[in-house]
Enzyme design. Structure first.
Site, mmCIF file in Angstrom:
data_model
loop_
_atom_site.group_PDB
_atom_site.id
_atom_site.type_symbol
_atom_site.label_atom_id
_atom_site.label_comp_id
_atom_site.label_asym_id
_atom_site.label_seq_id
_atom_site.Cartn_x
_atom_site.Cartn_y
_atom_site.Cartn_z
ATOM 1 N N ASP A 197 -1.617 6.577 6.321
ATOM 2 C CA ASP A 197 -2.684 5.662 5.922
ATOM 3 C C ASP A 197 -2.886 4.708 7.100
ATOM 4 O O ASP A 197 -2.044 3.882 7.402
ATOM 5 C CB ASP A 197 -2.249 4.896 4.660
ATOM 6 N N LYS A 222 -11.915 -2.033 6.761
ATOM 7 C CA LYS A 222 -11.039 -2.901 7.530
ATOM 8 C C LYS A 222 -11.539 -2.993 8.981
ATOM 9 O O LYS A 222 -11.833 -4.055 9.471
ATOM 10 C CB LYS A 222 -9.594 -2.386 7.504
ATOM 11 N N TRP A 236 0.835 -1.213 0.000
ATOM 12 C CA TRP A 236 0.000 0.000 0.000
ATOM 13 C C TRP A 236 0.857 1.245 0.000
ATOM 14 O O TRP A 236 0.519 2.245 -0.646
ATOM 15 C CB TRP A 236 -0.973 -0.016 1.174
HETATM 16 C C1 LIG Z 1 -7.080 -2.063 2.044
HETATM 17 C C2 LIG Z 1 -6.061 -0.996 2.147
HETATM 18 C C3 LIG Z 1 -5.958 0.020 1.184
HETATM 19 C C4 LIG Z 1 -6.828 0.069 -0.052
HETATM 20 O O1 LIG Z 1 -8.121 0.341 0.273
HETATM 21 P P1 LIG Z 1 -9.244 0.561 -0.833
HETATM 22 O O2 LIG Z 1 -10.367 1.086 -0.015
HETATM 23 O O3 LIG Z 1 -9.507 -0.757 -1.466
HETATM 24 O O4 LIG Z 1 -8.729 1.554 -1.812
HETATM 25 C C5 LIG Z 1 -5.009 1.002 1.376
HETATM 26 N N1 LIG Z 1 -4.204 0.994 2.447
HETATM 27 C C6 LIG Z 1 -4.276 0.034 3.390
HETATM 28 C C7 LIG Z 1 -3.354 0.087 4.566
HETATM 29 C C8 LIG Z 1 -5.202 -0.988 3.270
HETATM 30 O O5 LIG Z 1 -5.273 -1.939 4.205
#
Ligand SMILES: *Cc1c(COP(=O)(O)O)cnc(C)c1O
Length: 360
Positions: A171, A195, A101
């Site tokens: 993030d 998540k 990511w």
């Molecule tokens: C799942 C995830 C993403 C991507 O998320 P989307 O909503 O599918 O764009 C980005 N960063 C992290 C840390 C993730 O776990």
């Protein structure tokens, strides 16, 4: 009704109480005679839902007044572009590469300016968090970017990088609301809801107010400007209305169950049950350096493809779903977010013990 133990990395398990409440309100939300899904986002009933969601999130996290809370769409991945478009004023930023990511965010930022790799743990397949105490940060960098919890590799920053005074952007998709957060240490935090917080379709952004301006890269589409969303209370256009409603219920559930400090205790205890077993087993093995271990995503291996396939198959038959590791890394991964009960992890460990005894 029967519910499995769902170890999916995302979309992931939600609290049963929240799902039950949503089910009860499905056809008639609080006497409106309609579902929240059918409701105008400009209605009084919906305004109350989004206002309460924001107020509860502020209370839960302790978000200071000089930070805006936005409920956006496009997933966490959309933030990979929105962050540089809105904040790369010098067209230069530093990225710490701790997994897929972070690498995707880094690659996206390169479209808009000079994205600099400050540190990386690629040398050991991202199984640790690199030393970030003296990074090659230069004065002309607009911000420093991290992926705080690496969903795929199961690592977590337990100490934030020394950004040498630069704004930190994180993030937090897979660790948001798993423990207390000191928001003041960040310029911006974002998290895709699917998540640890709610259904897919909502991305929560917490941004320090002074950063939200019209001074963005010239080609930035209106919909990708933080300011347009901040000025319109996340309702410039139709927001992900039903998803925000569910997130709001999760915030209330977290408040009711003791808030983020209590949640961290539960999460630490829960993860310890699994890590202690992995450390004691000479059959299963954790893949992450102990000091970098995530409390949310726990990857592990047996080291034999056929046995791993057998384990995943038999686990599924026994009611433990989604234990297959990410397609890029293989092995197994148990995601044990807030809504995974401790009993689920205990039951998984009992199942692993049995499998070990039968297959060693
Ligand atoms: C799942 C995830 C993403 C991507 O998320 P989307 O909503 O599918 O764009 C980005 N960063 C992290 C840390 C993730 O776990």
């Amino acid at each position: 009704m029967s519910r499995v133990y769902n170890f999916s990395a995302g979309p992931a398990v939600l609290p049963v109480e929240v799902l039950q409440e949503a089910a009860d309100e499905m056809l008639d939300y609080k006497g409106t005679g309609m579902s929240v899904m059918e409701m105008s986002h400009r209605s009084k009933a919906y305004q109350t839902i989004i206002d309460e969601a924001e107020a509860d999130l502020r209370k839960l996290v302790g978000i200071p007044d000089n930070y805006k809370v936005l409920f956006l769409q496009g997933g966490a991945s959309m933030q990979f572009a929105m962050v540089p478009m809105n904040f790369m004023k010098n067209r230069k930023a530093g990225y710490i590469l701790t997994g897929q990511w972070a690498k995707k965010a880094f690659a996206e930022a390169k479209i808009y300016g000079e994205a600099v790799e400050l540190a990386s743990s690629a040398d050991k397949t991202f199984s640790y968090i690199p030393d970030c105490s003296d990074l090659p940060i230069t004065d002309d960098m607009d911000y420093v970017y991290i992926c705080e919890n690496n969903t795929i590799y199961g690592t977590k920053f337990w100490q934030l990088p020394d950004t040498k005074g630069k704004d930190l952007i994180a993030d937090m998709s897979s660790c948001f609301l798993s423990e207390p957060i000191d928001v003041t240490k960040y310029a911006m935090i974002f998290a895709g809801a699917q998540k640890n917080v709610g259904p897919a379709g909502v991305t929560i952004c917490i941004i320090r107010e002074d950063l939200i301006t019209d001074d963005v890269l010239p080609f930035t589409p209106t919909m990708l400007k933080y300011k347009i969303h901040a000025d319109n209370g996340s309702m410039y256009n139709t927001p992900p209305a039903y998803g925000i409603y569910i997130c709001g219920k999760v915030f209330k559930w977290l408040l009711k169950t003791g808030g983020l400090e209590a949640r961290e205790k539960i999460n630490r205890n829960k993860a310890k049950i699994l890590y202690d077993y992995l450390d004691s087993s000479d059959f299963f093995k954790g893949t992450v350096e102990p000091s970098s271990r995530s409390l949310m995503n726990v990857p592990f291996i047996i080291g034999d493809d056929a046995l791993e396939a057998k384990f995943i198959k038999e686990a599924k038959e026994a009611g433990f779903e989604n234990l297959k590791g990410h397609r890029t890394v293989g092995g197994m991964r148990a995601s044990i977010y807030n809504a995974m009960p401790t009993d689920g992890v205990k039951a998984l460990v009992e199942f692993m013990k049995k499998f070990e005894a039968e297959n060693k």
